[in-house]
Design a protein around this motif. Structure first.
Motif, short mmCIF file in Angstrom:
data_model
loop_
_atom_site.label_atom_id
_atom_site.label_comp_id
_atom_site.label_asym_id
_atom_site.label_seq_id
_atom_site.Cartn_x
_atom_site.Cartn_y
_atom_site.Cartn_z
N ILE A 347 0.84 -1.20 0.00
CA ILE A 347 0.00 0.00 0.00
C ILE A 347 0.88 1.25 0.00
O ILE A 347 0.63 2.21 -0.75
CB ILE A 347 -0.95 -0.02 1.21
N VAL A 359 -8.93 0.98 -4.34
CA VAL A 359 -9.60 1.28 -3.07
C VAL A 359 -10.03 -0.01 -2.39
O VAL A 359 -10.04 -0.10 -1.15
CB VAL A 359 -10.80 2.21 -3.31
N LEU A 362 -7.89 -1.49 0.39
CA LEU A 362 -7.82 -0.86 1.70
C LEU A 362 -8.78 -1.54 2.68
O LEU A 362 -9.82 -2.08 2.28
CB LEU A 362 -8.17 0.63 1.59
N ASP A 363 -8.42 -1.49 3.95
CA ASP A 363 -9.35 -2.00 4.97
C ASP A 363 -10.38 -0.92 5.28
O ASP A 363 -10.42 0.14 4.63
CB ASP A 363 -8.59 -2.45 6.22
N GLY A 366 -8.92 2.59 5.88
CA GLY A 366 -8.49 3.26 4.66
C GLY A 366 -9.65 3.75 3.81
O GLY A 366 -9.62 4.87 3.29
N ARG A 367 -10.67 2.92 3.67
CA ARG A 367 -11.82 3.33 2.86
C ARG A 367 -12.55 4.50 3.51
O ARG A 367 -13.02 5.42 2.82
CB ARG A 367 -12.77 2.15 2.66
N ILE A 406 -4.36 6.20 5.36
CA ILE A 406 -5.09 5.04 4.81
C ILE A 406 -4.63 3.72 5.43
O ILE A 406 -5.27 2.68 5.20
CB ILE A 406 -4.93 4.96 3.28
N LEU A 407 -3.56 3.75 6.21
CA LEU A 407 -3.11 2.51 6.84
C LEU A 407 -3.82 2.30 8.17
O LEU A 407 -4.18 3.27 8.84
CB LEU A 407 -1.59 2.56 7.07
#
Length: 409
Positions: A347, A359, A362-363, A366-367, A406-407
């Motif tokens: 990522i 997108v 992402l988890d 992140g979303r 986003i992490l």
């Protein structure tokens, strides 16, 4: 390649890799990095694992280096096969340093020929060497092209003499158009590396460097912000007040100017610090790093990665040669990345690419962050609604901050 090696687990003397590296190998390309750790002069900003002739000490020499590197290639071929990995042709080869072209072109050709004998090359493979403008001749570039090199990356850094002086660069700006012409005549693609934010560099200086580099119509440009590493000559000069320090706002303004001028010249960004004239002229070797492919790193201090196992060689050329002379792996240590770490790294790296990040990768954290990133002007809203996270110009300036948002915590 920073000069300080990371901590890690002991690396086995036989170089064998654990069975986990076999998972998904059919989907990963294989490349080679060759580190040439020699420089004529140590640049004041450089923290890489490089050595001038006076720093080498006993047990190491530039003259013997090619044969030592060839020894590691043989060791690598045996270790990969014994680990159960299929023989894969190389998709990319990159000679970095240091200054690879301080070695005779015939030595670089010998190393490449040995690697090809072990693994072969994919059709259309990219084979690059870095070079200083004052370390090549028309004849040496022709030797490299005839040997199979396809690309040369010149460390231009600046077109302004007083900036080059602060950086301890040894070439004259007038040398750059000559070497670009020689490379083209040899049939090599040309990349130019630039550095911005050098102490004492004005915006007019940076504009001149950009316009001069672009006037040579390179196939590729890299533009990197100067980072002052602890322990370097430049860091000491700044600490003593001999030259001004680094200004983040100055860096941002110079990056914006770089993107404006390079884009107008017909090159597109494909990674935060890199632009190419066509997608095919992007540096495929670096893209392989950023996408998590496999590569073996040859040379002192060189890093390798295969299937989530990362290792790094001993630093000094004499220790490196000694290990190989004894038939042992030159690796100083290694680490095995778990699935979560590999996903985080993926990522972090893919978010910096012009093609962006799905997108869906992402988890929930992140979303959820996407709306705020769009509102803050960091992510392209049109691409986001298509399911891709692609940085805006502002987002590229703040890429690290975007990644943090986003992490997962």
């Amino acid at each position: 390649m920073p000069s300080v090696l990371p901590l890690g687990d002991p690396a086995p003397a036989d170089g064998l890799l654990p069975p986990q590296v076999l998972a998904g190998v059919e989907h990963r390309k294989f490349g080679l990095y060759v580190h040439i750790p020699f420089c004529a002069v140590r640049c004041g900003y450089c923290d890489f694992n490089t050595y001038t002739a006076t720093e080498l000490g006993g047990g190491a020499s530039q003259d013997a280096y090619a044969s030592t590197a060839v020894s590691e290639l043989g060791f690598a071929a045996i270790a990969l096969e014994a680990s159960g990995l299929p023989r894969r042709p190389m998709s990319t080869v990159f000679f970095g340093g240091g200054t690879p072209t301080l070695l005779p072109a015939e030595d670089l050709a010998l190393i490449l020929r040995s690697a090809v004998n072990h693994w072969g090359l994919e059709p259309g493979a990219e084979v690059t060497t870095e070079a200083n403008p004052d370390s090549v001749t028309p004849e040496s570039l022709k030797v490299l092209a005839d040997a199979g090199f396809t690309r040369v990356s010149f460390g231009m850094q600046s077109a302004v003499p007083h900036v080059l002086k602060v950086l301890d660069r040894t070439h004259s700006p007038s040398r750059v158009p000559l070497v670009v012409q020689w490379a083209r005549e040899a049939g090599l693609a040309v990349s130019l590396d630039l550095i911005y934010g050098t102490p004492g560099e004005s915006m007019e200086d940076w504009r001149l460097s950009l316009e001069t580099a672009l006037s040579y119509q390179p196939d590729h440009i890299s533009a990197y912000a100067l980072i002052v590493e602890d322990g370097t000559k430049l860091a000491a000069q700044i600490r003593r007040g001999e030259v001004p320090g680094i200004d983040d706002d100055d860096h941002a303004a110079k990056y914006e100017l770089a993107d404006e001028l390079i884009s107008k010249a017909g090159l597109d960004w494909y990674e935060v610090s890199n632009w190419s004239r066509t997608p095919e002229q992007a540096c495929r070797h670096n893209l392989a790093y950023w996408r998590g492919d496999d590569w073996w790193g040859v040379g002192p201090g060189a890093h390798s990665h295969v299937g989530g196992v990362r290792w790094w060689n001993v630093k000094h050329p004499s220790a490196y040669a000694g290990r190989l002379g004894n038939g042992s792996s030159p690796a100083a240590g290694r680490e095995t990345l778990d699935a979560e770490t590999r996903e985080v790294e993926r990522i972090m790296l893919e978010a910096r690419l012009g093609t962006g990040l799905s997108v869906d990768a992402l988890d929930a954290v992140g979303r959820h962050a996407m709306a705020g990133l769009i509102a803050d002007g960091l992510v392209d809203p049109v691409q986001a609604f298509k399911g891709r996270l692609i940085l805006t110009l502002k987002g590229r300036l703040l890429a690290d901050a975007v990644v943090r948002r986003i992490l997962p915590d």
